[in-house]
Design a protein around this motif. Structure first.
Motif, PDB file in Angstrom:
ATOM      1  N   GLN A   1     -26.078 -14.944   3.199  1.00  0.00           N
ATOM      2  CA  GLN A   1     -25.611 -16.326   3.438  1.00  0.00           C
ATOM      3  C   GLN A   1     -24.637 -16.295   4.605  1.00  0.00           C
ATOM      4  OE1 GLN A   1     -23.720 -18.196   0.075  1.00  0.00           O
ATOM      5  NE2 GLN A   1     -23.491 -20.135   1.166  1.00  0.00           N
ATOM      6  N   THR A   2     -24.971 -17.146   5.503  1.00  0.00           N
ATOM      7  CA  THR A   2     -24.150 -17.201   6.720  1.00  0.00           C
ATOM      8  C   THR A   2     -22.826 -17.883   6.395  1.00  0.00           C
ATOM      9  OG1 THR A   2     -26.134 -17.369   8.067  1.00  0.00           O
ATOM     10  CG2 THR A   2     -24.047 -17.972   9.079  1.00  0.00           C
ATOM     11  N   GLY A   3     -21.734 -17.223   6.864  1.00  0.00           N
ATOM     12  CA  GLY A   3     -20.432 -17.818   6.593  1.00  0.00           C
ATOM     13  C   GLY A   3     -20.147 -19.015   7.488  1.00  0.00           C
ATOM     14  N   LEU A   4     -19.352 -19.927   7.038  1.00  0.00           N
ATOM     15  CA  LEU A   4     -18.991 -21.122   7.802  1.00  0.00           C
ATOM     16  C   LEU A   4     -17.716 -20.855   8.593  1.00  0.00           C
ATOM     17  CD1 LEU A   4     -19.612 -23.901   5.101  1.00  0.00           C
ATOM     18  CD2 LEU A   4     -21.118 -23.187   6.946  1.00  0.00           C
ATOM     19  N   LEU A   5     -17.707 -21.372   9.843  1.00  0.00           N
ATOM     20  CA  LEU A   5     -16.507 -21.270  10.686  1.00  0.00           C
ATOM     21  C   LEU A   5     -15.639 -22.493  10.441  1.00  0.00           C
ATOM     22  CD1 LEU A   5     -18.060 -20.052  14.064  1.00  0.00           C
ATOM     23  CD2 LEU A   5     -16.933 -18.696  12.286  1.00  0.00           C
ATOM     24  N   THR A   6     -14.417 -22.297  10.263  1.00  0.00           N
ATOM     25  CA  THR A   6     -13.501 -23.422  10.029  1.00  0.00           C
ATOM     26  C   THR A   6     -12.416 -23.433  11.101  1.00  0.00           C
ATOM     27  OG1 THR A   6     -12.112 -22.078   8.582  1.00  0.00           O
ATOM     28  CG2 THR A   6     -13.921 -23.315   7.551  1.00  0.00           C
ATOM     29  N   PHE A   7     -11.969 -24.623  11.451  1.00  0.00           N
ATOM     30  CA  PHE A   7     -10.919 -24.818  12.468  1.00  0.00           C
ATOM     31  C   PHE A   7      -9.894 -25.793  11.922  1.00  0.00           C
ATOM     32  CE2 PHE A   7     -14.808 -23.759  14.671  1.00  0.00           C
ATOM     33  CZ  PHE A   7     -14.410 -22.773  15.562  1.00  0.00           C
ATOM     34  N   THR A   8      -8.696 -25.602  12.385  1.00  0.00           N
ATOM     35  CA  THR A   8      -7.620 -26.532  12.021  1.00  0.00           C
ATOM     36  C   THR A   8      -7.564 -27.657  13.044  1.00  0.00           C
ATOM     37  OG1 THR A   8      -6.351 -24.717  11.032  1.00  0.00           O
ATOM     38  CG2 THR A   8      -5.165 -26.769  11.584  1.00  0.00           C
ATOM     39  N   VAL A   9      -7.568 -28.878  12.604  1.00  0.00           N
ATOM     40  CA  VAL A   9      -7.525 -30.046  13.503  1.00  0.00           C
ATOM     41  C   VAL A   9      -6.091 -30.288  13.958  1.00  0.00           C
ATOM     42  CG1 VAL A   9      -7.967 -32.506  13.714  1.00  0.00           C
ATOM     43  CG2 VAL A   9      -9.524 -31.058  12.377  1.00  0.00           C
ATOM     44  N   THR A  10      -5.908 -30.389  15.257  1.00  0.00           N
ATOM     45  CA  THR A  10      -4.573 -30.678  15.827  1.00  0.00           C
ATOM     46  C   THR A  10      -4.698 -31.822  16.819  1.00  0.00           C
ATOM     47  OG1 THR A  10      -4.883 -29.098  17.619  1.00  0.00           O
ATOM     48  CG2 THR A  10      -3.832 -28.276  15.609  1.00  0.00           C
ATOM     49  N   ARG A  11      -3.581 -32.459  17.115  1.00  0.00           N
ATOM     50  CA  ARG A  11      -3.525 -33.532  18.118  1.00  0.00           C
ATOM     51  C   ARG A  11      -3.130 -32.947  19.488  1.00  0.00           C
ATOM     52  NH1 ARG A  11      -3.556 -38.710  16.224  1.00  0.00           N
ATOM     53  NH2 ARG A  11      -3.430 -38.946  13.944  1.00  0.00           N
ATOM     54  N   GLY A  12      -3.675 -33.486  20.603  1.00  0.00           N
ATOM     55  CA  GLY A  12      -3.344 -33.024  21.955  1.00  0.00           C
ATOM     56  C   GLY A  12      -3.955 -33.937  23.011  1.00  0.00           C
ATOM     57  N   SER A  13      -3.801 -33.565  24.287  1.00  0.00           N
ATOM     58  CA  SER A  13      -4.326 -34.354  25.416  1.00  0.00           C
ATOM     59  C   SER A  13      -5.506 -33.642  26.048  1.00  0.00           C
ATOM     60  CB  SER A  13      -3.232 -34.560  26.488  1.00  0.00           C
ATOM     61  OG  SER A  13      -2.138 -35.253  25.938  1.00  0.00           O
ATOM     62  N   ILE A  14      -6.493 -34.399  26.397  1.00  0.00           N
ATOM     63  CA  ILE A  14      -7.661 -33.854  27.099  1.00  0.00           C
ATOM     64  C   ILE A  14      -7.503 -34.195  28.582  1.00  0.00           C
ATOM     65  CG2 ILE A  14     -10.161 -33.968  27.368  1.00  0.00           C
ATOM     66  CD1 ILE A  14     -10.342 -34.694  24.420  1.00  0.00           C
ATOM     67  N   ALA A  15      -7.475 -33.198  29.446  1.00  0.00           N
ATOM     68  CA  ALA A  15      -7.287 -33.415  30.892  1.00  0.00           C
ATOM     69  C   ALA A  15      -8.598 -33.171  31.629  1.00  0.00           C
ATOM     70  CB  ALA A  15      -6.201 -32.485  31.428  1.00  0.00           C
ATOM     71  N   GLN A  16      -8.926 -34.050  32.532  1.00  0.00           N
ATOM     72  CA  GLN A  16     -10.110 -33.895  33.376  1.00  0.00           C
ATOM     73  C   GLN A  16      -9.637 -33.719  34.820  1.00  0.00           C
ATOM     74  OE1 GLN A  16     -12.862 -37.123  33.241  1.00  0.00           O
ATOM     75  NE2 GLN A  16     -14.459 -36.014  34.376  1.00  0.00           N
ATOM     76  N   SER A  17     -10.017 -32.629  35.449  1.00  0.00           N
ATOM     77  CA  SER A  17      -9.537 -32.317  36.799  1.00  0.00           C
ATOM     78  C   SER A  17     -10.632 -32.557  37.831  1.00  0.00           C
ATOM     79  CB  SER A  17      -9.078 -30.850  36.883  1.00  0.00           C
ATOM     80  OG  SER A  17      -8.001 -30.622  35.988  1.00  0.00           O
ATOM     81  N   VAL A  18     -10.195 -32.978  39.013  1.00  0.00           N
ATOM     82  CA  VAL A  18     -11.078 -33.127  40.171  1.00  0.00           C
ATOM     83  C   VAL A  18     -10.547 -32.228  41.269  1.00  0.00           C
ATOM     84  CG1 VAL A  18     -11.951 -34.694  41.943  1.00  0.00           C
ATOM     85  CG2 VAL A  18     -11.682 -35.506  39.585  1.00  0.00           C
ATOM     86  N   LYS A  19     -11.370 -31.305  41.751  1.00  0.00           N
ATOM     87  CA  LYS A  19     -10.940 -30.388  42.803  1.00  0.00           C
ATOM     88  C   LYS A  19     -11.537 -30.823  44.146  1.00  0.00           C
ATOM     89  CE  LYS A  19     -10.313 -26.285  39.909  1.00  0.00           C
ATOM     90  NZ  LYS A  19     -10.681 -24.857  39.712  1.00  0.00           N
ATOM     91  N   ALA A  20     -10.707 -30.732  45.190  1.00  0.00           N
ATOM     92  CA  ALA A  20     -11.187 -31.094  46.530  1.00  0.00           C
ATOM     93  C   ALA A  20     -10.329 -30.380  47.569  1.00  0.00           C
ATOM     94  CB  ALA A  20     -11.119 -32.611  46.741  1.00  0.00           C
ATOM     95  N   ARG A  21     -10.917 -30.104  48.729  1.00  0.00           N
ATOM     96  CA  ARG A  21     -10.164 -29.532  49.842  1.00  0.00           C
ATOM     97  C   ARG A  21      -9.768 -30.658  50.796  1.00  0.00           C
ATOM     98  NH1 ARG A  21      -9.827 -24.265  50.319  1.00  0.00           N
ATOM     99  NH2 ARG A  21      -9.243 -24.426  52.514  1.00  0.00           N
ATOM    100  N   GLY A  22      -8.599 -30.522  51.405  1.00  0.00           N
ATOM    101  CA  GLY A  22      -8.112 -31.564  52.302  1.00  0.00           C
ATOM    102  C   GLY A  22      -7.336 -30.968  53.465  1.00  0.00           C
ATOM    103  N   GLU A  23      -6.656 -31.836  54.214  1.00  0.00           N
ATOM    104  CA  GLU A  23      -5.853 -31.394  55.349  1.00  0.00           C
ATOM    105  C   GLU A  23      -4.504 -32.108  55.327  1.00  0.00           C
ATOM    106  OE1 GLU A  23      -7.400 -32.544  59.104  1.00  0.00           O
ATOM    107  OE2 GLU A  23      -8.125 -34.494  58.408  1.00  0.00           O
ATOM    108  N   VAL A  24      -3.503 -31.426  55.846  1.00  0.00           N
ATOM    109  CA  VAL A  24      -2.151 -31.992  55.929  1.00  0.00           C
ATOM    110  C   VAL A  24      -2.051 -32.788  57.227  1.00  0.00           C
ATOM    111  CG1 VAL A  24       0.314 -31.487  56.015  1.00  0.00           C
ATOM    112  CG2 VAL A  24      -1.222 -30.059  54.635  1.00  0.00           C
ATOM    113  N   VAL A  25      -1.688 -34.069  57.135  1.00  0.00           N
ATOM    114  CA  VAL A  25      -1.550 -34.940  58.307  1.00  0.00           C
ATOM    115  C   VAL A  25      -0.219 -35.676  58.230  1.00  0.00           C
ATOM    116  CG1 VAL A  25      -4.044 -35.242  58.570  1.00  0.00           C
ATOM    117  CG2 VAL A  25      -2.750 -36.839  57.150  1.00  0.00           C
TER     118      VAL A  25
END
Length: 356
Positions: A1-25
């Motif tokens: 019998q396959t064992g079940l994986l359990t996780f503890t639920v916590t509160r937090g922030s989900i961040a979405q990042s955008v990467k880009a190259r630029g120039e200093v002007v």
């Protein structure tokens, strides 16, 4: 019998990042243009240089303006001398016929000389197609001869010679007149001079014609009117003087007219000097404030106009400019913008922060 994986639920922030190259002007750039047309003579600064308010940045060639300024100042001195003479004449109790005749003769002669001397141009022979590829020689001076045409040619006594000579024919026929590279060359003996703006080498073995007066000039109609007015004024003044010789009643009016004419001439020359001085001032660009040179768009010898940027200046401060793809741009807030983490190639260990 396959064992079940359990996780503890916590509160937090989900961040979405955008990467880009630029120039200093720079935070903000602004352009400087010359308000008139001219050739760049000097560039006093270099790109990236920081300058103080009032520092000269770029200058146009002003040699022609300075020459005209000197000429006008000489004319102004003569006009003031003429005014002093007119006022001295006004103190006399009468004006003699000889004096009036001479004064009017001079005015007519000057008006006629102006008619013949103004707007003169050198036109190439129709058969000489290559002459149309160079700037025509410049004709200057005050002509004192009769109407007609000069023809002149730049030549050498021997083909191997390095020095050039000018041959004139038509109204006058001259021998070989040496051409100097620094001063205008006499065209005959009646007050005209010729100079070669593209360098005398470009004019070798070419023939040009100068027609006197130049009826195609924009000044011709006005100068012709002034000459005709001078003729009518001479006729009137001489007739009046003839009728009043020995009578004091009309003498002051003649003298007063001369004074008014001299004063008007002084005012006209003074106005021309003011215009020339304004053009000379505007031929140099100065830093409007403490700033940094972002870009120099014109180099020495280039043509500047009021529609062509000469120098770009930058205000204090910098910003990062970058391109964001269409898929990621929807995740960027312009108002109260997203926080930004910045890493510079020149400082790989440093992390800077900013905001959109």
């Amino acid at each position: 019998q396959t064992g079940l994986l359990t996780f503890t639920v916590t509160r937090g922030s989900i961040a979405q990042s955008v990467k880009a190259r630029g120039e200093v002007v720079q935070e903000k750039n602004f352009d400087l243009e010359f308000p008139l047309i001219g050739t760049v003579e000097k560039v006093y600064v270099s790109e990236g240089q920081h300058v103080k308010e009032g520092a000269p940045l770029m200058k146009l060639v002003t040699s022609d303006l300075e020459l005209e300024h000197s000429k006008l100042n000489q004319e102004l001195a003569q006009a003031r001398s003429d005014l002093a003479i007119r006022k001295s004449e006004a103190s006399n109790s009468r004006t003699t016929l000889d004096a009036v005749t001479e004064q009017e003769r001079t005015l007519v002669a000057n008006a006629y000389s102006t008619l013949l001397s103004s707007g003169l141009i050198a036109e190439p022979d129709v058969s000489d197609v290559s002459s149309g590829m160079i700037t025509p020689p410049t004709i200057s001076g005050r002509y004192t001869g009769d109407e007609g045409s000069y023809r002149f040619r730049v030549d050498k006594i021997h083909i191997s010679d390095r020095d050039y000579t000018l041959y004139a024919f038509g109204l006058e026929q001259t021998g070989a007149v040496p051409i100097t590279k620094t001063t205008p060359v006499p065209l005959g003996s009646r007050g005209l001079f010729v100079s070669f703006p593209d360098g005398v080498d470009a004019y070798y073995d070419k023939t040009w014609t100068v027609t006197i007066p130049n009826k195609k000039s924009s000044l011709y109609t006005a100068n012709l009117g002034a000459y005709q007015d001078a003729l009518r004024e001479r006729e009137r003044a001489v007739a009046e003087a003839q009728a009043t010789v020995g009578t004091q009643g009309t003498a002051p009016s003649i003298a007063d007219a001369r004074i008014a004419q001299a004063e008007a001439q002084i005012q006209n020359i003074t106005s021309q000097i003011a215009i020339i001085e304004d053009h000379i001032r505007k031929s140099t660009l100065y830093a409007p404030t403490d700033t940094t040179l972002t870009k120099i768009a014109l180099e020495r010898g280039e043509l500047a106009t009021d529609l062509k940027t000469a120098i770009t200046l930058g205000t204090p401060g910098y910003k990062i400019r970058t391109d964001i793809s269409e898929l990621d741009i929807v995740n960027i807030r312009e108002h109260d913008g997203n926080p930004v983490t910045i890493r510079l190639d020149a400082f790989p260990d440093a992390t800077l922060t900013g905001r959109v």
